[in-house]
Design an enzyme around this catalytic site. Sequence first.
Site, mmCIF file in Angstrom:
data_model
loop_
_atom_site.group_PDB
_atom_site.id
_atom_site.type_symbol
_atom_site.label_atom_id
_atom_site.label_comp_id
_atom_site.label_asym_id
_atom_site.label_seq_id
_atom_site.Cartn_x
_atom_site.Cartn_y
_atom_site.Cartn_z
ATOM 1 N N ASP A 207 31.872 51.246 7.776
ATOM 2 C CA ASP A 207 32.137 50.296 9.014
ATOM 3 C C ASP A 207 32.249 50.825 10.305
ATOM 4 O OD1 ASP A 207 32.510 47.422 9.579
ATOM 5 O OD2 ASP A 207 34.310 48.258 10.472
ATOM 6 N N GLU A 265 29.845 65.621 -4.760
ATOM 7 C CA GLU A 265 30.457 65.710 -6.050
ATOM 8 C C GLU A 265 30.229 64.563 -7.067
ATOM 9 O OE1 GLU A 265 34.742 66.517 -6.168
ATOM 10 O OE2 GLU A 265 34.820 67.317 -4.283
#
Length: 544
Positions: A207, A265
């Site tokens: 956001d 990751e």
Amino acid sequence: MNNSLTVQANDWWRDAVIYQVYPRSFFDSNGDGIGDLPGIKSRLDYIASLGVDIVWISPFFTSPMKDFGYDVADYCDVDPIFGTLADFDALLSRAHELGLKIMIDQVLSHCSEVHPWFLESRKSRDNPKADWYVWANPKADGSPPNNWLSVFGGSAWQWDARRRQYYLHNFLVSQPDLNFHHPEVQQAHLDNMRFWLERGVDGFRLDACNFHFHDRQLRDNPPSQVRDNKTVQDNNPYGMQAHIHDKTQPENLAFLEKIRHLLNEYDAIAIGEVGADDSLAVMADYTADGNKLQMAYSFNLLTATYSAAYIRQQVEEYEARVKGGWVSWSVGNHDSVRVMTRWGGQQATPAFAKMLLAMQMALKGTPCLYQGDELALTEADIAYEDIQDPYGITFWPEFKGRDGCRTPMPWHADQPNAGFSAGKPWLPVSVEHAAHAVSVQDADAGSVLNFARHILAWRKKYPQLSRGEISFFDAPEPVLAIRRDLAGSTCILAVFNLGDQPVSFTWPDAGKARTMTDAGLPGQLNGNSVELPAYGAWFGELPA
Ligand code: BGC
């Protein structure tokens, strides 16, 4: 851990379509009038039936709901209104069974005033979190430290009597801005994001992600030289400033790289919401070089402005600036007047809704559909006493706020509250929306809903539409004429009539094209001309 090359190759999201769910208004499973996570889970089959790939769920975290969840009080828990962490896990696992990815909203730039971090920070000027927010002394005359304004109206500074300082809030007073210059703030956010990645989320929508950093020197913004007609209403002075110091600071790039490192990751993705004066340039920067965000979410088609020239200009400008990045185009979301009304006016027809869907499939970038746009929902008219959005309350009646696009999804035409809830909905279900209910459109082969399913499935067959280069033909308004080229594939031509009168578009090579009849669109090829009825569309193919 994946190296960046592997992740770069693993760019499935370029072919994807995103569907945005606004949880309060999707489906209410417990009759309290507010949609919830079990409600979304129970409707995942519907979402999967649309043929979308990624579900972006607007915030469902613990929150006092002053900004309906965009004011987070605990980044790692679910608000009881929406359910529990176990409900989220169940939703995620069902989504994965259906082949859907889940992308959750992360509101990092600010949080709720009742977040424990802010409660601690405002206690004193020397507590361990004293500098986690943007605190500043008043000017000698007691006024705020500079001229920065809040997106939601008024000064961006709020006086705090205990610290005898102002704090920064780019949005509501109850949404204090975090100080991203503090390394612990960055780390705390990364840790919280890891919490969700460990639970198995596939990505994040970030956001207001260009609001993370502010100018350390707190310099005044100068007046704007351009009138911003994109996100800010004319009646809000926010649009009168050039926002060069309160947001979009260069330090954000390094933070976005840290986010990407974390995402890699887990093979996860992030799409950043960018609302800026020169948003296309910022979007290009934030997605550059394959080491920051995968995608940027554009406000540029959420405008009142609607013309073929405008859409072409936005796409061409982004393409001219992009540095390996990727855009997600959207024509509707929970902050914007529903596109059926905004662009379609009072008389928006199902043909208009279908043309818009087809056009989104033809643009280069990942389309992002907002819940209800597949049903051609119009903006709901909300009476003042029903208004919930604080932004709407501040600017009423010149701007009625964002509730009109946030009303509940109509599921069944013949059930109370159009099947959204057994209780009283938090916003009234629009009477007109019942006629657009899923139950009605499911049963109608020619409905907008069934067209949405068809055109999304159709797009998947043509990598040119997701991967191909985009270019435009010069065409008179209201015609938008697009060409998509991908090496080794046929070239796809797409022509759209954005107007309510039939048009004919002629260009020399059209006669060599073959109409792609399986697109199911009303346009016809006649010699070198494409004949389009009102709001018609046509797809054609040129041999490779
Ligand atoms: C969200 C809005 C929210 C604001 C503040 C946005 O851009 O989409 O709904 O009010 O950020 O968090």
